[in-house]
Motif scaffolding. Sequence first.
Motif, mmCIF file in Angstrom:
data_model
loop_
_atom_site.group_PDB
_atom_site.id
_atom_site.type_symbol
_atom_site.label_atom_id
_atom_site.label_comp_id
_atom_site.label_asym_id
_atom_site.label_seq_id
_atom_site.Cartn_x
_atom_site.Cartn_y
_atom_site.Cartn_z
ATOM 1 N N UNK A 114 0.825 -1.214 0.000
ATOM 2 C CA UNK A 114 0.000 0.000 0.000
ATOM 3 C C UNK A 114 0.855 1.258 0.000
ATOM 4 N N UNK A 115 1.963 1.228 0.729
ATOM 5 C CA UNK A 115 2.867 2.385 0.742
ATOM 6 C C UNK A 115 3.460 2.634 -0.645
ATOM 7 N N UNK A 116 3.780 1.566 -1.348
ATOM 8 C CA UNK A 116 4.334 1.722 -2.706
ATOM 9 C C UNK A 116 3.279 2.296 -3.651
ATOM 10 N N UNK A 117 2.041 1.803 -3.532
ATOM 11 C CA UNK A 117 0.980 2.323 -4.401
ATOM 12 C C UNK A 117 0.717 3.799 -4.091
ATOM 13 N N UNK A 118 0.733 4.155 -2.815
ATOM 14 C CA UNK A 118 0.556 5.564 -2.433
ATOM 15 C C UNK A 118 1.707 6.415 -2.954
ATOM 16 N N UNK A 140 -4.165 -1.124 -8.739
ATOM 17 C CA UNK A 140 -3.422 -2.081 -7.914
ATOM 18 C C UNK A 140 -3.618 -1.820 -6.424
ATOM 19 N N UNK A 141 -3.763 -0.568 -6.047
ATOM 20 C CA UNK A 141 -4.078 -0.262 -4.652
ATOM 21 C C UNK A 141 -5.445 -0.854 -4.296
ATOM 22 N N UNK A 142 -6.397 -0.739 -5.213
ATOM 23 C CA UNK A 142 -7.719 -1.319 -4.978
ATOM 24 C C UNK A 142 -7.648 -2.823 -4.772
ATOM 25 N N UNK A 143 -6.857 -3.511 -5.578
ATOM 26 C CA UNK A 143 -6.721 -4.962 -5.430
ATOM 27 C C UNK A 143 -6.103 -5.319 -4.082
ATOM 28 N N UNK A 144 -5.146 -4.528 -3.650
ATOM 29 C CA UNK A 144 -4.511 -4.773 -2.360
ATOM 30 C C UNK A 144 -5.522 -4.584 -1.230
ATOM 31 N N UNK A 152 -15.012 -1.488 0.404
ATOM 32 C CA UNK A 152 -15.493 -0.135 0.131
ATOM 33 C C UNK A 152 -14.337 0.759 -0.292
ATOM 34 N N UNK A 153 -13.208 0.654 0.403
ATOM 35 C CA UNK A 153 -12.031 1.432 0.015
ATOM 36 C C UNK A 153 -11.494 0.940 -1.326
ATOM 37 N N UNK A 154 -11.541 -0.371 -1.535
ATOM 38 C CA UNK A 154 -11.096 -0.937 -2.811
ATOM 39 C C UNK A 154 -11.952 -0.389 -3.946
ATOM 40 N N UNK A 155 -13.258 -0.392 -3.738
ATOM 41 C CA UNK A 155 -14.188 0.092 -4.759
ATOM 42 C C UNK A 155 -13.914 1.556 -5.101
ATOM 43 N N UNK A 158 -10.962 1.567 -7.370
ATOM 44 C CA UNK A 158 -11.324 1.060 -8.694
ATOM 45 C C UNK A 158 -12.106 2.115 -9.476
ATOM 46 N N UNK A 159 -12.977 2.838 -8.787
ATOM 47 C CA UNK A 159 -13.756 3.862 -9.471
ATOM 48 C C UNK A 159 -12.870 5.033 -9.919
ATOM 49 N N UNK A 160 -11.858 5.344 -9.119
ATOM 50 C CA UNK A 160 -10.877 6.362 -9.541
ATOM 51 C C UNK A 160 -10.171 5.884 -10.814
ATOM 52 N N UNK A 161 -9.738 4.614 -10.796
ATOM 53 C CA UNK A 161 -9.048 4.038 -11.959
ATOM 54 C C UNK A 161 -9.963 4.037 -13.176
#
Length: 190
Positions: A114-118, A140-144, A152-155, A158-161
């Motif tokens: 998560x830190x890498x994705x951020x 990829x952050x969403x998948x993590x 909910x955070x994943x979604x 994904x919606x941002x992506x």
Amino acid sequence: MNLYDLKNELLLLNDLIYFDENEFLREKCADEKVLKKIIEKFEEKLETISNYKLEDQIFIYGSIGNLYRITGNTTSAIECLEYAVSLSEENKKIANIIRLGEALKYDGQHDLALKKFEQAINMCTLDLNYTTLLDFAYQHKGKCLLELGQPIMALDNFQQALSLRQVKGDPSLIESTQKAVKFTKQFGGI
């Protein structure tokens, strides 16, 4: 085999790589033998890596690290991708940070992932020249987050992506994210 031919072999994998819904949409290969043969060819390049210019070294380390991750060899994946990140600048650095995050996730190191994705998201948003990878960082952050049981955070990621990918207009990327959204809603009961 030269690098041009090796890059073309990587393209063949596009038809063999799929997202496994039984494992939180992790990438898998439908033909492990083909994947292992391509890895062997990259390993041959590693034996003479000093003969290649920097850009090609980054490509070799980044690609083999990504392939190792798909096979589940996360230790080698992390090692190669960390080295690719250390060699990289700008856009290639962001791509390899995202790949490293994926390798860390596959290794069970979700917090580091998560830190890498951020980090990738921040790098993309701080310099508008590198926003072309922002959708990948969110995806990829969403998948993590999904693997961490945070649908909910994943979604949200994904919606941002998805919104970024709709602007890009790439049908395969849009479809990939739409599948992730659908899977997340089913998985999370949303």
